[in-house]
Design an enzyme around this catalytic site. Structure first.
Site, PDB file in Angstrom:
ATOM      1  N   GLY A 116       4.898   6.688   1.444  1.00 28.47           N
ATOM      2  CA  GLY A 116       5.604   7.939   1.738  1.00 28.47           C
ATOM      3  C   GLY A 116       7.071   7.983   1.398  1.00 28.47           C
ATOM      4  CB  CYS A 158      -3.250   8.694   2.704  1.00 30.49           C
ATOM      5  SG  CYS A 158      -1.501   8.411   2.360  1.00 30.49           S
ATOM      6  CB  CYS A 214       1.737  10.305   8.660  1.00 32.53           C
ATOM      7  SG  CYS A 214       1.590   8.538   8.332  1.00 32.53           S
ATOM      8  CB  THR A 215      -3.864   8.753   8.625  1.00 28.24           C
ATOM      9  OG1 THR A 215      -3.349   7.956   7.548  1.00 28.24           O
ATOM     10  CG2 THR A 215      -4.503  10.010   8.077  1.00 28.24           C
ATOM     11  CG  HIS A 216       0.315   4.609   9.303  1.00 32.61           C
ATOM     12  ND1 HIS A 216      -0.187   4.988   8.074  1.00 32.61           N
ATOM     13  CD2 HIS A 216       0.476   3.259   9.237  1.00 32.61           C
ATOM     14  CE1 HIS A 216      -0.308   3.919   7.299  1.00 32.61           C
ATOM     15  NE2 HIS A 216       0.086   2.855   7.988  1.00 32.61           N
ATOM     16  CG  ASP A 271      -3.604   5.231   4.842  1.00 31.53           C
ATOM     17  OD1 ASP A 271      -2.895   6.029   4.209  1.00 31.53           O
ATOM     18  OD2 ASP A 271      -3.221   4.685   5.896  1.00 31.53           O
ATOM     19  CB  SER A 272      -0.460   3.441   2.110  1.00 28.04           C
ATOM     20  OG  SER A 272      -0.207   3.965   3.403  1.00 28.04           O
ATOM     21  CD  GLU A 316       0.591  -0.617   7.753  1.00 24.00           C
ATOM     22  OE1 GLU A 316       0.248  -1.810   7.606  1.00 24.00           O
ATOM     23  OE2 GLU A 316      -0.219   0.330   7.645  1.00 24.00           O
TER      24      GLU A 316
HETATM   25  N1  DGL Z   1      -1.086   6.956   6.380  1.00 17.77           N
HETATM   26  C1  DGL Z   1      -0.194   7.426   5.345  1.00 17.77           C
HETATM   27  C2  DGL Z   1      -0.016   8.935   5.488  1.00 17.77           C
HETATM   28  O1  DGL Z   1      -0.887   9.530   6.089  1.00 17.77           O
HETATM   29  C3  DGL Z   1       1.017   6.605   5.356  1.00 17.77           C
HETATM   30  C4  DGL Z   1       1.859   6.841   4.199  1.00 17.77           C
HETATM   31  C5  DGL Z   1       2.741   5.753   3.806  1.00 17.77           C
HETATM   32  O2  DGL Z   1       2.221   4.732   3.365  1.00 17.77           O
HETATM   33  O3  DGL Z   1       3.951   5.964   3.855  1.00 17.77           O
HETATM   34  O4  DGL Z   1       0.885   9.549   5.006  1.00 17.77           O
END
Ligand code: DGL
Length: 267
Positions: free
Chosen positions: A43, A73, A185-187, A10-11, A151
């Site tokens: 994103g 992600c 979004c996984t966050h 992921d990012s 984050e």
């Molecule tokens: N966890 C990422 C997602 O699911 C985050 C994307 C991002 O870095 O903006 O989209």
């Protein structure tokens, strides 16, 4: 049977929602996680840039023995669409597994989707949902600030800044009367309590990372690639920025990532 690790990327921190689910669902599997924390967020970037980062993230994971890759992600998964970036080992993103679950659980056919600007602009979840059932009514909202807030560790359920931002983003989805919300979004599951509070208890919240983990289990079973070890699996985490800030932010959410083996690595 295969003892190689499952590679997850992921990012940033969000991919840990998939790692946490994998640890619960497949406790004997080894996991190699890569979080591109030096370049988060993805994103708000162009498709071309996100695809370049994706290629580099996958190349990094493939320097290790991995038997499957999960793009944990929503943004990467949305840019890839139906294309798989690897063809010799199984791969999944999060869009298809989350959309499939949402189409199964909705009762009123109204589904909300929240994601990064790139994800929502791509229409990836709508496309996947409409491929499953063209009558599903989708309300999608980009939530550009939420990845930053997560984050930076603004994740406590009483955090007023995160709550205000989430209230604003979720208002149109609540007004649409959805009974299911894909946290695309996984966050976002890291602030699940805030989202759940705003949406109310009648709305089913789906974590894209968790659904991808369940789907990965099916893929590994189908291809006879599950680890037959009876020992608990081992997680190794790599990040492209500071180890200490990753540990600090992960501590309330996935203790193993805070106290386990974390390395900083250039990709
Ligand atoms: N966890 C990422 C997602 O699911 C985050 C994307 C991002 O870095 O903006 O989209």
């Amino acid at each position: 049977m295969n003892h190689d690790a499952i590679g997850v990327f992921d990012s940033g921190l969000g991919g840990l929602t998939a790692v946490k689910a994998l640890n619960e669902i497949l406790p004997n599997e080894n996991i190699i996680f890569f979080g591109d924390t030096a370049r988060v967020p993805y994103g708000t970037r162009s498709r071309q840039t996100i695809l370049r980062y994706t290629k580099e993230d996958i190349a990094f994971l493939r320097r290790h023995p991995v038997k499957m890759i999960i793009a944990a992600c929503g943004t990467v998964s949305s840019m890839l669409g139906a294309d798989s970036p690897v063809n010799d080992i199984p791969f999944t993103g999060v869009v298809y597994p989350a959309a499939k679950k949402a189409a199964e659980v909705t009762k009123n056919g109204k589904i909300g989707v929240i994601g990064t600007p790139a994800t929502i602009k791509s229409g990836s979840y709508e496309t996947a949902l409409h491929n499953m059932d063209s009558k599903i009514d989708v309300t999608a909202m980009p939530c550009p600030l939420l990845v930053h807030l997560v984050e930076y560790g603004y994740t406590d359920k009483n955090n007023q800044i995160t709550r205000l931002a989430a209230e604003e983003y979720l208002a149109p989805i609540r007004n649409a009367g959805v009974d299911t919300l894909i946290m695309g979004c996984t966050h976002y599951p890291i602030i699940r309590e805030i989202i759940a509070d705003i949406m109310g208890e009648d709305v089913t919240l789906l974590s894209a990372g968790e659904e991808a983990a369940r789907y990965a289990k099916l893929c590994l079973e189908e291809q006879n690639l599950l680890n037959d070890s009876t020992e608990p699996g081992h997680n190794i985490y790599y990040v492209s920025d500071s180890v200490s800030s990753f540990r600090e932010n992960a501590k309330n959410f996935l203790p193993d990532a805070a106290h386990g083996q974390v390395f900083s690595s250039r990709i």
